[in-house]
Design a protein around this motif. Structure first.
Motif, PDB file in Angstrom:
ATOM      1  N   TYR A 192       0.813  -1.213   0.000  1.00  0.00           N
ATOM      2  CA  TYR A 192       0.000   0.000   0.000  1.00  0.00           C
ATOM      3  C   TYR A 192       0.854   1.272   0.000  1.00  0.00           C
ATOM      4  O   TYR A 192       0.399   2.324  -0.456  1.00  0.00           O
ATOM      5  CB  TYR A 192      -0.932   0.027   1.207  1.00  0.00           C
ATOM      6  CG  TYR A 192      -1.942  -1.087   1.242  1.00  0.00           C
ATOM      7  CD1 TYR A 192      -2.262  -1.818   0.094  1.00  0.00           C
ATOM      8  CD2 TYR A 192      -2.579  -1.431   2.425  1.00  0.00           C
ATOM      9  CE1 TYR A 192      -3.177  -2.839   0.124  1.00  0.00           C
ATOM     10  CE2 TYR A 192      -3.507  -2.460   2.459  1.00  0.00           C
ATOM     11  CZ  TYR A 192      -3.800  -3.164   1.312  1.00  0.00           C
ATOM     12  OH  TYR A 192      -4.708  -4.180   1.345  1.00  0.00           O
ATOM     13  N   ALA A 194      -4.782   3.226  -3.130  1.00  0.00           N
ATOM     14  CA  ALA A 194      -3.529   2.567  -2.782  1.00  0.00           C
ATOM     15  C   ALA A 194      -3.260   1.472  -3.817  1.00  0.00           C
ATOM     16  O   ALA A 194      -4.132   1.128  -4.625  1.00  0.00           O
ATOM     17  CB  ALA A 194      -3.620   1.961  -1.384  1.00  0.00           C
ATOM     18  N   THR A 208      -3.369  -1.978  -4.684  1.00  0.00           N
ATOM     19  CA  THR A 208      -4.096  -3.119  -4.126  1.00  0.00           C
ATOM     20  C   THR A 208      -3.943  -4.355  -5.009  1.00  0.00           C
ATOM     21  O   THR A 208      -3.808  -4.262  -6.229  1.00  0.00           O
ATOM     22  CB  THR A 208      -5.592  -2.798  -3.964  1.00  0.00           C
ATOM     23  OG1 THR A 208      -6.124  -2.354  -5.213  1.00  0.00           O
ATOM     24  CG2 THR A 208      -5.803  -1.724  -2.916  1.00  0.00           C
ATOM     25  N   ALA A 256      -7.582   0.232   0.142  1.00  0.00           N
ATOM     26  CA  ALA A 256      -6.684  -0.651   0.886  1.00  0.00           C
ATOM     27  C   ALA A 256      -7.441  -1.612   1.798  1.00  0.00           C
ATOM     28  O   ALA A 256      -7.047  -2.778   1.959  1.00  0.00           O
ATOM     29  CB  ALA A 256      -5.696   0.178   1.696  1.00  0.00           C
TER      30      ALA A 256
END
Length: 228
Positions: free
Chosen positions: A72, A129, A131, A161
Motif C-alpha cells: 500500500y 492505494a 491493491t 486498501a
C-alpha cells in the motif's frame, strides 16, 4: 512451476505488470504462451484457506500484514483494479445481488437485509492505494515467519486498501488483530466488517451457480451469519 490458464490476455497483462511493480515477493514469470502463463513455484505453503482450519502462527499472520502495508505504501500502479470500483457502481451491484438472493430463495431475507446494512459502511471516501484485488489468504505463501510470495495479481490496481485487508481475513476473524499488528497502523475495523458482508453477499450466488458451497463451515454464509 505454477501454470495459470486465462483466455483473457488483458487480465494476464495486468498480472504480469502488477508483479513487476509490486514491492513484495512475487513469483518469477518463466514463460508466457497464450492462454498459459507459467510462474515459478514459491517456497513454503499458503498461509490458510477459506473454510479451512485457521493455520499459521500469529507471527506469520503479522508478517502478511506487514507485506500488505508495504504494497500500500508503494507508488500507485497505472490503472484502477477490482478494489477501485466506485461506490455508486458497487452499491448498485450490491442492491441487485441482494434482490436476487432473496427472490431466488438462496438466503433468508433478514440475513440479507442485516448484512446490506453492515455493508453500507464500506461506501465512504477512500485514498487510492496499490491493491492486489483478490488477496485471498490462499494466495499468500509463507515459510517460517516470512512471506515468500503472493500470487494471482490479475485484479490488481489502484483501489481501497481495506478491501484487501478484508479479503485476506475473510473467514479468519480470529487473526484480524495479528494482521493489523503487522500492518502497523490503525485500520477501521467497521469498514473491514463491512467489506466482509459486501464480498460475501456478492459471492454467494456465483459460488452456488458454479458448483461451490458457500454454506460450508467458515465460508461466506457463516461470515454473513456472524454479522447478525
Amino acid at each position: 512451476m505454477f501454470l495459470k490458464v486465462d483466455a483473457d490476455q488483458a487480465r494476464i497483462d495486468v498480472e504480469v505488470e502488477a508483479m513487476s511493480l509490486a514491492p513484495v515477493p512475487t513469483p518469477a514469470v518463466l514463460w508466457r504462451r497464450p492462454p498459459v502463463l507459467a510462474i515459478a513455484a514459491l517456497p513454503g505453503a499458503p498461509l490458510a484457506r477459506l473454510g479451512g482450519p485457521s493455520t499459521g502462527a500469529p507471527a506469520q499472520w503479522a508478517a502478511a500484514g506487514a507485506a500488505i502495508r508495504t504494497l500500500y505504501d508503494a507508488p500507485l500502479p497505472p490503472r484502477p483494479g477490482r478494489a477501485g470500483r466506485s461506490n455508486v457502481a458497487l452499491a448498485a451491484e450490491l442492491d441487485e445481488e441482494c434482490e436476487l438472493l432473496v427472490r431466488k430463495g438462496l438466503l433468508p431475507a433478514d440475513l440479507v437485509t442485516r448484512n446490506r446494512q453492515v455493508a453500507e459502511v464500506a461506501f465512504r471516501p477512500w485514498t487510492p492505494a496499490f491493491t492486489h484485488g483478490d488477496l485471498q489468504v490462499a494466495h499468500v505463501f509463507v515459510d517460517g515467519g516470512e512471506v515468500t510470495g503472493i500470487i494471482d495479481w490479475s485484479e490488481a490496481g489502484r483501489g481501497d486498501a481495506l478491501y484487501d485487508l478484508a479479503t485476506f481475513t475473510l473467514g479468519h476473524e480470529e487473526h484480524l488483530d495479528d494482521v493489523i499488528a503487522g500492518y502497523g497502523t490503525e485500520a477501521d475495523i467497521d469498514v473491514i466488517h463491512a467489506w466482509w458482508s459486501l464480498r460475501s453477499l456478492l459471492g454467494v450466488r456465483w459460488l452456488i451457480e458454479h458448483g461451490f458451497d458457500p454454506s460450508a463451515p467458515g465460508c461466506e454464509v457463516d461470515v454473513l451469519r456472524s454479522r447478525m
